[in-house]
Design a protein around this motif. Structure first.
Motif, PDB file in Angstrom:
ATOM      1  N   THR A  15    -112.479  44.116 -19.828  1.00 12.36           N
ATOM      2  CA  THR A  15    -112.896  44.934 -20.968  1.00 12.36           C
ATOM      3  C   THR A  15    -111.792  45.048 -22.013  1.00 12.36           C
ATOM      4  O   THR A  15    -110.609  45.096 -21.657  1.00 12.36           O
ATOM      5  CB  THR A  15    -113.297  46.361 -20.496  1.00 12.36           C
ATOM      6  N   PRO A  16    -112.174  45.083 -23.286  1.00 16.28           N
ATOM      7  CA  PRO A  16    -111.184  45.490 -24.286  1.00 16.28           C
ATOM      8  C   PRO A  16    -110.949  46.989 -24.118  1.00 16.28           C
ATOM      9  O   PRO A  16    -111.697  47.642 -23.381  1.00 16.28           O
ATOM     10  CB  PRO A  16    -111.875  45.191 -25.619  1.00 16.28           C
ATOM     11  N   THR A  17    -109.930  47.516 -24.748  1.00 17.25           N
ATOM     12  CA  THR A  17    -109.671  48.950 -24.631  1.00 17.25           C
ATOM     13  C   THR A  17    -109.433  49.546 -26.008  1.00 17.25           C
ATOM     14  O   THR A  17    -109.020  48.857 -26.938  1.00 17.25           O
ATOM     15  CB  THR A  17    -108.432  49.233 -23.761  1.00 17.25           C
ATOM     16  N   GLY A  18    -109.731  50.846 -26.113  1.00 15.71           N
ATOM     17  CA  GLY A  18    -109.455  51.561 -27.360  1.00 15.71           C
ATOM     18  C   GLY A  18    -110.714  52.099 -27.990  1.00 15.71           C
ATOM     19  O   GLY A  18    -111.831  51.803 -27.560  1.00 15.71           O
ATOM     20  N   THR A  19    -110.506  52.928 -29.014  1.00 15.27           N
ATOM     21  CA  THR A  19    -111.635  53.592 -29.671  1.00 15.27           C
ATOM     22  C   THR A  19    -111.772  53.153 -31.126  1.00 15.27           C
ATOM     23  O   THR A  19    -112.411  53.821 -31.929  1.00 15.27           O
ATOM     24  CB  THR A  19    -111.457  55.121 -29.613  1.00 15.27           C
ATOM     25  N   SER A  20    -111.139  52.031 -31.457  1.00 14.88           N
ATOM     26  CA  SER A  20    -111.325  51.464 -32.799  1.00 14.88           C
ATOM     27  C   SER A  20    -111.288  49.949 -32.671  1.00 14.88           C
ATOM     28  O   SER A  20    -110.975  49.428 -31.594  1.00 14.88           O
ATOM     29  CB  SER A  20    -110.224  51.959 -33.746  1.00 14.88           C
ATOM     30  N   ARG A  22    -110.318  46.164 -32.529  1.00 14.02           N
ATOM     31  CA  ARG A  22    -109.086  45.430 -32.220  1.00 14.02           C
ATOM     32  C   ARG A  22    -108.914  44.373 -33.299  1.00 14.02           C
ATOM     33  O   ARG A  22    -109.836  43.626 -33.591  1.00 14.02           O
ATOM     34  CB  ARG A  22    -109.184  44.751 -30.849  1.00 14.02           C
ATOM     35  N   ARG A  23    -107.711  44.325 -33.862  1.00 16.31           N
ATOM     36  CA  ARG A  23    -107.472  43.384 -34.962  1.00 16.31           C
ATOM     37  C   ARG A  23    -106.505  42.287 -34.548  1.00 16.31           C
ATOM     38  O   ARG A  23    -105.594  42.530 -33.762  1.00 16.31           O
ATOM     39  CB  ARG A  23    -106.813  44.115 -36.121  1.00 16.31           C
ATOM     40  N   GLY A  24    -106.643  41.120 -35.164  1.00 18.78           N
ATOM     41  CA  GLY A  24    -105.672  40.040 -34.985  1.00 18.78           C
ATOM     42  C   GLY A  24    -105.372  39.770 -33.520  1.00 18.78           C
ATOM     43  O   GLY A  24    -106.280  39.643 -32.684  1.00 18.78           O
ATOM     44  N   ALA A  25    -104.065  39.721 -33.200  1.00 18.83           N
ATOM     45  CA  ALA A  25    -103.631  39.372 -31.836  1.00 18.83           C
ATOM     46  C   ALA A  25    -104.117  40.378 -30.792  1.00 18.83           C
ATOM     47  O   ALA A  25    -104.229  40.036 -29.607  1.00 18.83           O
ATOM     48  CB  ALA A  25    -102.112  39.263 -31.794  1.00 18.83           C
ATOM     49  N   GLU A  26    -104.428  41.610 -31.209  1.00 20.94           N
ATOM     50  CA  GLU A  26    -104.932  42.603 -30.241  1.00 20.94           C
ATOM     51  C   GLU A  26    -106.237  42.143 -29.593  1.00 20.94           C
ATOM     52  O   GLU A  26    -106.593  42.610 -28.509  1.00 20.94           O
ATOM     53  CB  GLU A  26    -105.223  43.944 -30.938  1.00 20.94           C
ATOM     54  N   MET A  27    -106.965  41.263 -30.289  1.00 22.10           N
ATOM     55  CA  MET A  27    -108.250  40.817 -29.745  1.00 22.10           C
ATOM     56  C   MET A  27    -108.087  40.016 -28.456  1.00 22.10           C
ATOM     57  O   MET A  27    -109.051  39.834 -27.713  1.00 22.10           O
ATOM     58  CB  MET A  27    -109.026  40.000 -30.786  1.00 22.10           C
ATOM     59  N   GLU A  29    -106.010  40.939 -26.073  1.00 23.06           N
ATOM     60  CA  GLU A  29    -105.489  41.836 -25.028  1.00 23.06           C
ATOM     61  C   GLU A  29    -106.618  42.494 -24.241  1.00 23.06           C
ATOM     62  O   GLU A  29    -107.029  43.604 -24.532  1.00 23.06           O
ATOM     63  CB  GLU A  29    -104.636  42.937 -25.664  1.00 23.06           C
ATOM     64  N   LEU A  30    -107.094  41.781 -23.252  1.00 26.18           N
ATOM     65  CA  LEU A  30    -108.164  42.326 -22.417  1.00 26.18           C
ATOM     66  C   LEU A  30    -107.547  43.051 -21.228  1.00 26.18           C
ATOM     67  O   LEU A  30    -106.508  42.641 -20.723  1.00 26.18           O
ATOM     68  CB  LEU A  30    -108.991  41.146 -21.907  1.00 26.18           C
ATOM     69  N   LEU A 348    -112.048  30.251 -30.504  1.00 26.56           N
ATOM     70  CA  LEU A 348    -111.611  31.570 -30.057  1.00 26.56           C
ATOM     71  C   LEU A 348    -111.401  31.515 -28.545  1.00 26.56           C
ATOM     72  O   LEU A 348    -111.982  30.660 -27.863  1.00 26.56           O
ATOM     73  CB  LEU A 348    -112.670  32.626 -30.392  1.00 26.56           C
ATOM     74  N   ASN A 349    -110.590  32.439 -28.026  1.00 29.38           N
ATOM     75  CA  ASN A 349    -110.453  32.484 -26.565  1.00 29.38           C
ATOM     76  C   ASN A 349    -111.475  33.461 -25.985  1.00 29.38           C
ATOM     77  O   ASN A 349    -112.160  34.181 -26.728  1.00 29.38           O
ATOM     78  CB  ASN A 349    -109.005  32.792 -26.141  1.00 29.38           C
ATOM     79  N   LEU A 350    -111.568  33.489 -24.659  1.00 28.68           N
ATOM     80  CA  LEU A 350    -112.601  34.312 -24.012  1.00 28.68           C
ATOM     81  C   LEU A 350    -112.434  35.792 -24.362  1.00 28.68           C
ATOM     82  O   LEU A 350    -113.415  36.493 -24.638  1.00 28.68           O
ATOM     83  CB  LEU A 350    -112.550  34.114 -22.491  1.00 28.68           C
ATOM     84  N   ALA A 351    -111.186  36.255 -24.357  1.00 28.37           N
ATOM     85  CA  ALA A 351    -110.932  37.676 -24.667  1.00 28.37           C
ATOM     86  C   ALA A 351    -111.402  37.992 -26.088  1.00 28.37           C
ATOM     87  O   ALA A 351    -111.990  39.049 -26.346  1.00 28.37           O
ATOM     88  CB  ALA A 351    -109.448  37.990 -24.521  1.00 28.37           C
TER      89      ALA A 351
END
Ligand code: NIG
Ligand code: FE
Length: 415
Positions: A15-20, A22-27, A29-30, A348-351
Protein backbone atom coordinates in the motif's frame (compact mmCIF):
# COMPACT_ATOMS: atom_id res chain seq x y z
CA UNK A 1 -20.91 0.23 4.25
CA UNK A 2 -19.53 -0.03 7.77
CA UNK A 3 -18.60 -3.50 8.92
CA UNK A 4 -16.15 -5.23 11.26
CA UNK A 5 -13.58 -7.60 9.78
CA UNK A 6 -10.23 -9.07 10.78
CA UNK A 7 -8.21 -10.29 7.79
CA UNK A 8 -5.35 -12.54 8.82
CA UNK A 9 -2.71 -14.55 6.98
CA UNK A 10 -2.09 -11.94 4.28
CA UNK A 11 0.96 -13.15 2.34
CA UNK A 12 1.89 -9.68 1.13
CA UNK A 13 0.23 -6.36 1.98
CA UNK A 14 1.21 -3.55 -0.44
CA UNK A 15 0.00 0.00 0.00
CA UNK A 16 1.02 3.60 -0.47
CA UNK A 17 0.86 5.64 2.73
CA UNK A 18 -0.29 9.11 3.69
CA UNK A 19 -3.32 11.35 3.52
CA UNK A 20 -2.38 13.39 0.46
CA UNK A 21 -1.18 12.70 -3.08
CA UNK A 22 2.28 11.16 -3.42
CA UNK A 23 4.38 13.23 -5.79
CA UNK A 24 7.44 12.44 -7.90
CA UNK A 25 9.82 9.94 -6.29
CA UNK A 26 7.39 9.42 -3.37
CA UNK A 27 5.22 7.42 -5.77
CA UNK A 28 7.79 4.60 -5.61
CA UNK A 29 7.65 4.37 -1.80
CA UNK A 30 5.26 1.54 -1.14
CA UNK A 31 4.82 -0.05 2.27
CA UNK A 32 5.10 -3.82 1.81
CA UNK A 33 4.44 -6.11 4.79
CA UNK A 34 4.68 -9.90 4.61
CA UNK A 35 2.55 -12.10 6.89
CA UNK A 36 0.25 -9.18 7.56
CA UNK A 37 -3.19 -8.61 9.07
CA UNK A 38 -5.78 -5.84 8.79
CA UNK A 39 -8.39 -5.03 11.43
CA UNK A 40 -11.45 -3.01 10.38
CA UNK A 41 -14.07 -1.76 12.85
CA UNK A 42 -17.18 0.17 11.93
CA UNK A 43 -15.83 0.39 8.40
CA UNK A 44 -12.57 2.07 9.46
CA UNK A 45 -9.12 0.47 9.54
CA UNK A 46 -7.81 0.36 13.11
CA UNK A 47 -4.74 -1.81 12.44
CA UNK A 48 -2.69 -2.74 9.36
CA UNK A 49 0.69 -4.40 9.86
CA UNK A 50 2.48 -7.58 10.87
CA UNK A 51 0.13 -10.41 11.79
CA UNK A 52 2.20 -11.00 14.94
CA UNK A 53 1.30 -7.54 16.32
CA UNK A 54 -2.50 -7.56 15.94
CA UNK A 55 -4.08 -5.72 18.93
CA UNK A 56 -6.09 -8.74 20.06
CA UNK A 57 -8.12 -6.88 22.71
CA UNK A 58 -9.49 -4.62 19.95
CA UNK A 59 -10.10 -7.60 17.67
CA UNK A 60 -12.29 -9.29 20.29
CA UNK A 61 -15.56 -10.41 18.72
CA UNK A 62 -14.61 -9.22 15.22
CA UNK A 63 -15.34 -11.85 12.52
CA UNK A 64 -12.03 -13.23 11.21
CA UNK A 65 -11.21 -14.14 7.62
CA UNK A 66 -8.01 -15.77 6.40
CA UNK A 67 -6.44 -14.47 3.20
CA UNK A 68 -4.71 -17.86 2.90
CA UNK A 69 -1.34 -16.31 2.08
CA UNK A 70 -2.65 -14.22 -0.77
CA UNK A 71 -1.73 -10.60 -1.57
CA UNK A 72 -3.79 -7.56 -0.52
CA UNK A 73 -3.83 -4.07 -2.04
CA UNK A 74 -6.08 -1.02 -1.46
CA UNK A 75 -9.40 -0.82 -3.28
CA UNK A 76 -8.84 0.89 -6.62
CA UNK A 77 -10.12 4.42 -7.21
CA UNK A 78 -11.22 5.04 -10.80
CA UNK A 79 -11.06 8.83 -10.71
CA UNK A 80 -12.22 9.59 -14.28
CA UNK A 81 -15.18 7.85 -15.92
CA UNK A 82 -18.29 8.64 -17.93
CA UNK A 83 -20.06 5.44 -16.85
CA UNK A 84 -23.67 6.74 -16.97
CA UNK A 85 -24.56 6.79 -20.66
CA UNK A 86 -27.09 5.13 -22.98
CA UNK A 87 -26.47 3.80 -26.47
CA UNK A 88 -23.26 2.62 -28.11
CA UNK A 89 -20.99 3.88 -30.90
CA UNK A 90 -19.44 0.64 -32.10
CA UNK A 91 -19.68 1.88 -35.69
CA UNK A 92 -17.42 4.82 -34.82
CA UNK A 93 -14.91 2.42 -33.27
CA UNK A 94 -14.76 0.56 -36.58
CA UNK A 95 -14.30 3.82 -38.53
CA UNK A 96 -11.45 4.79 -36.21
CA UNK A 97 -9.89 1.35 -36.64
CA UNK A 98 -9.86 2.13 -40.37
CA UNK A 99 -8.11 5.43 -39.68
CA UNK A 100 -10.77 8.14 -39.29
CA UNK A 101 -9.64 10.56 -36.53
CA UNK A 102 -11.75 10.96 -33.36
CA UNK A 103 -12.22 14.72 -33.86
CA UNK A 104 -13.25 14.23 -37.49
CA UNK A 105 -16.18 12.10 -36.28
CA UNK A 106 -16.96 14.71 -33.59
CA UNK A 107 -16.92 17.57 -36.11
CA UNK A 108 -19.28 15.66 -38.43
CA UNK A 109 -21.88 15.61 -35.65
CA UNK A 110 -21.06 12.09 -34.46
CA UNK A 111 -19.32 11.39 -31.19
CA UNK A 112 -20.58 12.95 -27.97
CA UNK A 113 -23.75 14.31 -29.60
CA UNK A 114 -24.92 10.86 -30.59
CA UNK A 115 -24.52 9.64 -27.03
CA UNK A 116 -26.38 12.76 -25.96
CA UNK A 117 -29.39 11.76 -28.07
CA UNK A 118 -29.49 8.25 -26.62
CA UNK A 119 -28.94 9.48 -23.07
CA UNK A 120 -31.66 12.15 -23.33
CA UNK A 121 -34.05 9.46 -24.58
CA UNK A 122 -33.31 7.10 -21.67
CA UNK A 123 -35.33 7.24 -18.45
CA UNK A 124 -33.73 7.71 -15.06
CA UNK A 125 -34.47 4.08 -14.23
CA UNK A 126 -32.84 2.88 -17.47
CA UNK A 127 -29.70 4.90 -16.73
CA UNK A 128 -29.59 3.48 -13.22
CA UNK A 129 -29.84 -0.08 -14.55
CA UNK A 130 -27.10 0.45 -17.13
CA UNK A 131 -24.89 2.19 -14.57
CA UNK A 132 -25.41 -0.56 -12.02
CA UNK A 133 -24.16 -3.26 -14.42
CA UNK A 134 -21.04 -1.22 -15.18
CA UNK A 135 -20.36 -0.60 -11.48
CA UNK A 136 -20.48 -4.34 -10.76
CA UNK A 137 -18.01 -4.96 -13.58
CA UNK A 138 -15.73 -2.39 -11.97
CA UNK A 139 -16.18 -3.91 -8.51
CA UNK A 140 -15.22 -7.30 -9.92
CA UNK A 141 -11.87 -5.77 -10.88
CA UNK A 142 -11.34 -4.27 -7.42
CA UNK A 143 -12.68 -0.74 -7.96
CA UNK A 144 -14.31 0.53 -4.75
CA UNK A 145 -14.58 4.24 -5.59
CA UNK A 146 -15.73 5.61 -8.95
CA UNK A 147 -15.92 9.14 -10.28
CA UNK A 148 -18.73 9.61 -12.82
CA UNK A 149 -19.37 12.53 -15.12
CA UNK A 150 -22.55 13.89 -16.62
CA UNK A 151 -22.04 15.44 -20.05
CA UNK A 152 -24.39 13.39 -22.22
CA UNK A 153 -27.50 15.40 -21.32
CA UNK A 154 -26.19 18.85 -22.22
CA UNK A 155 -29.36 20.56 -21.05
CA UNK A 156 -30.74 21.22 -17.60
CA UNK A 157 -33.21 18.35 -17.39
CA UNK A 158 -30.95 15.62 -18.72
CA UNK A 159 -27.74 16.69 -16.99
CA UNK A 160 -29.62 16.60 -13.67
CA UNK A 161 -31.01 13.18 -14.65
CA UNK A 162 -27.50 11.79 -15.17
CA UNK A 163 -26.35 13.21 -11.83
CA UNK A 164 -29.49 11.87 -10.14
CA UNK A 165 -28.76 8.40 -11.54
CA UNK A 166 -25.39 8.47 -9.77
CA UNK A 167 -26.98 9.52 -6.54
CA UNK A 168 -29.44 6.60 -6.75
CA UNK A 169 -26.57 4.23 -7.58
CA UNK A 170 -24.52 5.25 -4.56
CA UNK A 171 -27.36 3.86 -2.43
CA UNK A 172 -27.84 0.77 -4.57
CA UNK A 173 -24.28 -0.55 -4.96
CA UNK A 174 -21.33 -0.94 -2.58
CA UNK A 175 -19.12 1.40 -4.67
CA UNK A 176 -18.58 4.97 -3.48
CA UNK A 177 -19.57 7.31 -6.32
CA UNK A 178 -18.24 10.82 -6.83
CA UNK A 179 -20.34 12.76 -9.38
CA UNK A 180 -18.96 15.48 -11.63
CA UNK A 181 -20.96 17.98 -13.70
CA UNK A 182 -19.56 18.01 -17.27
CA UNK A 183 -22.04 20.28 -19.07
CA UNK A 184 -19.14 21.68 -21.09
CA UNK A 185 -18.54 18.37 -22.88
CA UNK A 186 -19.82 19.55 -26.27
CA UNK A 187 -22.08 22.33 -27.55
CA UNK A 188 -25.56 20.77 -27.98
CA UNK A 189 -27.41 21.16 -31.32
CA UNK A 190 -29.82 23.77 -29.93
CA UNK A 191 -26.82 26.06 -29.37
CA UNK A 192 -25.01 25.19 -32.63
CA UNK A 193 -22.55 27.97 -33.50
CA UNK A 194 -23.43 29.84 -30.28
CA UNK A 195 -20.83 28.61 -27.81
CA UNK A 196 -20.93 31.85 -25.77
CA UNK A 197 -24.71 31.52 -25.34
CA UNK A 198 -24.33 27.91 -24.23
CA UNK A 199 -21.76 29.01 -21.64
CA UNK A 200 -24.18 31.69 -20.37
CA UNK A 201 -26.94 29.08 -20.18
CA UNK A 202 -24.76 26.69 -18.16
CA UNK A 203 -23.52 29.44 -15.84
CA UNK A 204 -26.90 31.13 -15.31
CA UNK A 205 -29.32 28.19 -15.43
CA UNK A 206 -27.68 24.81 -15.12
CA UNK A 207 -24.91 25.36 -12.55
CA UNK A 208 -27.26 26.91 -9.95
CA UNK A 209 -29.61 23.92 -10.31
CA UNK A 210 -26.70 21.49 -10.10
CA UNK A 211 -25.74 23.17 -6.87
CA UNK A 212 -29.31 23.07 -5.60
CA UNK A 213 -29.54 19.34 -6.41
CA UNK A 214 -26.39 18.88 -4.33
CA UNK A 215 -25.12 15.73 -6.05
CA UNK A 216 -22.07 16.97 -7.99
CA UNK A 217 -18.80 17.60 -6.20
CA UNK A 218 -16.76 18.65 -9.24
CA UNK A 219 -17.15 20.54 -12.50
CA UNK A 220 -15.27 19.49 -15.64
CA UNK A 221 -14.78 20.83 -19.19
CA UNK A 222 -13.59 19.34 -22.50
CA UNK A 223 -10.95 22.03 -23.14
CA UNK A 224 -10.01 21.17 -26.71
CA UNK A 225 -9.59 22.81 -30.10
CA UNK A 226 -13.05 23.10 -31.70
CA UNK A 227 -14.85 22.39 -28.39
CA UNK A 228 -14.14 24.84 -25.53
CA UNK A 229 -11.04 27.04 -25.71
CA UNK A 230 -8.91 28.27 -22.81
CA UNK A 231 -10.87 31.49 -22.27
CA UNK A 232 -14.25 29.75 -22.42
CA UNK A 233 -13.04 27.04 -20.07
CA UNK A 234 -11.74 29.63 -17.63
CA UNK A 235 -15.01 31.57 -17.54
CA UNK A 236 -17.10 28.44 -16.95
CA UNK A 237 -14.77 26.93 -14.35
CA UNK A 238 -14.50 30.17 -12.38
CA UNK A 239 -18.30 30.31 -12.19
CA UNK A 240 -18.36 26.68 -11.00
CA UNK A 241 -15.71 27.40 -8.36
CA UNK A 242 -17.80 30.28 -7.05
CA UNK A 243 -20.65 27.83 -6.60
CA UNK A 244 -18.46 25.61 -4.46
CA UNK A 245 -17.56 22.89 -6.97
CA UNK A 246 -14.02 21.54 -7.27
CA UNK A 247 -12.46 21.82 -10.73
CA UNK A 248 -11.27 19.24 -13.27
CA UNK A 249 -10.30 19.60 -16.92
CA UNK A 250 -10.04 17.36 -19.98
CA UNK A 251 -6.77 18.98 -21.03
CA UNK A 252 -4.35 18.76 -23.96
CA UNK A 253 -5.82 15.50 -25.27
CA UNK A 254 -5.74 16.02 -29.03
CA UNK A 255 -3.98 19.39 -29.34
CA UNK A 256 -1.59 21.25 -27.01
CA UNK A 257 -4.03 23.88 -25.77
CA UNK A 258 -2.43 24.81 -22.46
CA UNK A 259 -5.27 23.20 -20.51
CA UNK A 260 -2.90 21.79 -17.89
CA UNK A 261 -1.46 25.28 -17.36
CA UNK A 262 -4.99 26.62 -16.89
CA UNK A 263 -5.64 23.87 -14.33
CA UNK A 264 -2.58 25.03 -12.41
CA UNK A 265 -3.65 28.70 -12.53
CA UNK A 266 -7.17 27.88 -11.34
CA UNK A 267 -6.04 25.47 -8.60
CA UNK A 268 -7.96 22.58 -10.17
CA UNK A 269 -7.82 19.29 -8.28
CA UNK A 270 -6.81 17.45 -11.47
CA UNK A 271 -6.05 17.84 -15.17
CA UNK A 272 -6.79 14.76 -17.23
CA UNK A 273 -5.62 13.13 -20.51
CA UNK A 274 -2.46 15.31 -20.96
CA UNK A 275 -1.23 13.59 -24.14
CA UNK A 276 0.17 16.83 -25.55
CA UNK A 277 1.04 18.73 -22.35
CA UNK A 278 4.24 20.80 -22.48
CA UNK A 279 7.12 20.41 -20.00
CA UNK A 280 6.39 23.90 -18.67
CA UNK A 281 2.80 22.97 -17.89
CA UNK A 282 3.94 19.73 -16.22
CA UNK A 283 6.15 21.85 -13.96
CA UNK A 284 3.21 24.20 -13.33
CA UNK A 285 1.01 21.25 -12.31
CA UNK A 286 3.74 19.98 -9.97
CA UNK A 287 4.07 23.42 -8.33
CA UNK A 288 0.31 23.91 -7.98
CA UNK A 289 -0.33 20.38 -6.68
CA UNK A 290 -2.71 19.50 -9.54
CA UNK A 291 -3.06 15.72 -9.86
CA UNK A 292 -1.96 14.76 -13.39
CA UNK A 293 -4.45 12.09 -14.42
CA UNK A 294 -3.42 9.91 -17.34
CA UNK A 295 -5.89 7.68 -19.16
CA UNK A 296 -3.93 4.91 -20.91
CA UNK A 297 -6.98 2.97 -22.12
CA UNK A 298 -8.05 6.02 -24.14
CA UNK A 299 -4.66 6.63 -25.73
CA UNK A 300 -4.51 2.89 -26.49
CA UNK A 301 -7.99 2.88 -28.06
CA UNK A 302 -7.26 6.05 -30.05
CA UNK A 303 -3.87 4.62 -31.13
CA UNK A 304 -2.12 7.72 -29.82
CA UNK A 305 1.15 7.90 -27.92
CA UNK A 306 0.48 7.65 -24.19
CA UNK A 307 0.73 10.71 -21.97
CA UNK A 308 4.31 11.06 -20.72
CA UNK A 309 3.56 10.02 -17.15
CA UNK A 310 7.24 9.11 -16.68
CA UNK A 311 8.29 12.70 -17.34
CA UNK A 312 5.42 14.02 -15.21
CA UNK A 313 6.57 11.97 -12.21
CA UNK A 314 10.19 12.91 -12.85
CA UNK A 315 9.02 16.57 -12.91
CA UNK A 316 7.57 16.13 -9.43
CA UNK A 317 3.91 15.64 -10.35
CA UNK A 318 1.43 13.42 -8.55
CA UNK A 319 0.14 11.12 -11.30
CA UNK A 320 -3.17 9.25 -11.15
CA UNK A 321 -4.33 6.64 -13.65
CA UNK A 322 -8.00 6.11 -14.50
CA UNK A 323 -10.13 4.33 -17.08
CA UNK A 324 -12.09 7.15 -18.82
CA UNK A 325 -14.83 4.58 -19.53
CA UNK A 326 -17.12 6.22 -22.12
CA UNK A 327 -19.07 5.20 -25.23
CA UNK A 328 -16.70 6.89 -27.70
CA UNK A 329 -12.97 7.20 -27.26
CA UNK A 330 -12.71 4.38 -24.71
CA UNK A 331 -15.35 1.75 -24.07
CA UNK A 332 -13.30 -0.06 -21.43
CA UNK A 333 -12.96 -0.02 -17.66
CA UNK A 334 -10.20 -2.64 -17.60
CA UNK A 335 -8.01 -2.23 -14.53
CA UNK A 336 -5.83 -5.18 -15.67
CA UNK A 337 -5.11 -3.41 -18.97
CA UNK A 338 -4.20 -0.18 -17.10
CA UNK A 339 -1.59 -2.14 -15.10
CA UNK A 340 -0.17 -3.67 -18.28
CA UNK A 341 -0.01 -0.39 -20.20
CA UNK A 342 1.30 1.53 -17.19
CA UNK A 343 4.22 -0.82 -16.62
CA UNK A 344 5.04 -1.91 -20.14
CA UNK A 345 4.27 1.15 -22.24
CA UNK A 346 4.34 4.16 -19.89
CA UNK A 347 7.51 2.96 -18.16
CA UNK A 348 6.16 3.26 -14.64
CA UNK A 349 7.10 0.83 -11.89
CA UNK A 350 4.59 -1.30 -9.97
CA UNK A 351 4.59 1.01 -6.94
CA UNK A 352 3.87 4.02 -9.18
CA UNK A 353 0.98 2.33 -10.97
CA UNK A 354 -0.48 1.05 -7.70
CA UNK A 355 -0.20 4.53 -6.11
CA UNK A 356 -1.71 6.14 -9.23
CA UNK A 357 -4.73 3.83 -9.04
CA UNK A 358 -5.29 4.18 -5.29
CA UNK A 359 -4.02 7.08 -3.17
CA UNK A 360 -3.45 9.50 -6.04
CA UNK A 361 -6.83 8.60 -7.55
CA UNK A 362 -8.36 9.41 -4.18
CA UNK A 363 -6.44 12.71 -4.14
CA UNK A 364 -7.84 13.52 -7.59
CA UNK A 365 -11.27 13.32 -5.92
CA UNK A 366 -10.27 15.25 -2.80
CA UNK A 367 -10.61 12.05 -0.74
CA UNK A 368 -7.02 11.15 0.14
CA UNK A 369 -7.65 11.77 3.84
CA UNK A 370 -10.11 8.91 4.05
CA UNK A 371 -9.39 6.62 1.05
CA UNK A 372 -6.63 5.18 -1.10
CA UNK A 373 -4.36 3.34 1.33
CA UNK A 374 -4.51 0.59 3.93
CA UNK A 375 -3.62 2.29 7.21
CA UNK A 376 -5.25 3.21 10.49
CA UNK A 377 -7.94 5.85 10.15
CA UNK A 378 -8.74 5.12 6.50
CA UNK A 379 -11.88 3.45 5.25
CA UNK A 380 -11.64 -0.33 5.08
CA UNK A 381 -11.49 -0.69 1.29
CA UNK A 382 -9.20 -3.42 0.02
CA UNK A 383 -8.75 -6.16 -2.52
CA UNK A 384 -7.58 -9.71 -1.88
CA UNK A 385 -5.91 -11.06 -5.00
CA UNK A 386 -5.97 -14.60 -6.34
CA UNK A 387 -2.16 -14.44 -6.22
CA UNK A 388 0.64 -14.27 -3.68
CA UNK A 389 2.04 -10.90 -4.83
CA UNK A 390 0.79 -7.58 -6.22
CA UNK A 391 3.17 -8.20 -9.12
CA UNK A 392 0.52 -10.49 -10.60
CA UNK A 393 -1.64 -7.42 -11.29
CA UNK A 394 0.71 -6.70 -14.21
CA UNK A 395 2.46 -10.03 -14.72
CA UNK A 396 -0.80 -11.91 -15.38
CA UNK A 397 -1.20 -9.56 -18.31
CA UNK A 398 -4.68 -8.29 -19.03
CA UNK A 399 -6.23 -10.86 -16.67
CA UNK A 400 -8.40 -10.16 -13.65
CA UNK A 401 -6.63 -11.53 -10.56
CA UNK A 402 -9.15 -10.22 -8.03
CA UNK A 403 -10.49 -12.73 -5.53
CA UNK A 404 -12.41 -10.70 -2.92
CA UNK A 405 -13.30 -7.03 -2.64
CA UNK A 406 -13.91 -5.42 0.75
CA UNK A 407 -15.63 -2.03 0.99
CA UNK A 408 -15.89 -0.34 4.39
CA UNK A 409 -15.13 -3.62 6.15
CA UNK A 410 -17.87 -5.55 4.35
CA UNK A 411 -17.44 -8.09 1.60
CA UNK A 412 -18.68 -6.32 -1.51
CA UNK A 413 -17.69 -8.88 -4.12
CA UNK A 414 -16.33 -12.42 -4.30
CA UNK A 415 -15.03 -13.98 -7.53
O1 NIG B 1 -12.69 11.73 -22.01
N1 NIG B 1 -12.64 13.69 -24.60
C1 NIG B 1 -13.78 13.94 -24.24
N2 NIG B 1 -14.61 13.18 -23.57
C2 NIG B 1 -14.47 11.76 -23.49
C3 NIG B 1 -14.97 11.08 -24.70
C4 NIG B 1 -16.42 11.24 -24.81
C5 NIG B 1 -17.04 10.50 -25.98
O2 NIG B 1 -16.41 10.30 -27.02
O3 NIG B 1 -18.22 10.17 -25.80
C6 NIG B 1 -13.06 11.40 -23.12
O4 NIG B 1 -12.30 10.80 -23.89
FE1 FE C 1 -13.12 11.70 -20.16
Amino acid sequence: MAGDLLITNIGELSTPTGTSARRGAEMSELRVVEDAAVLIKDGIIVYAGPGADVPWEEADGVPPMSADGRAVVPGFVDSHTHFVFAGYRDDEFMWRAEGLPYMEIHNRGGGIRRSMEATRAASLEQLVEIGERRLWTMLSMGVTTVEGKSGYGLDLQHELKQLEAMSVLSERTPAAIVPTYLGAHAVPPEFEGRTADYLDYMIEEVLPSVRAQGTARFCDVFCEKGVFDIEESRRYLEAAAEMGLGLKLHADEIEAMGGAGLAARLGAVSADHLLKTSKEDMAAMARAGVVATCLPLTSFALRENHADARLMIDSGCAVALASDLNPGSCYSQSIPLIFALGLLYMRLNLAEVLTALTLNGAAALGLAESLGSIESGKEGDLVILEARSARFLAYNTGMNVVSTVVKGGEIAYRA
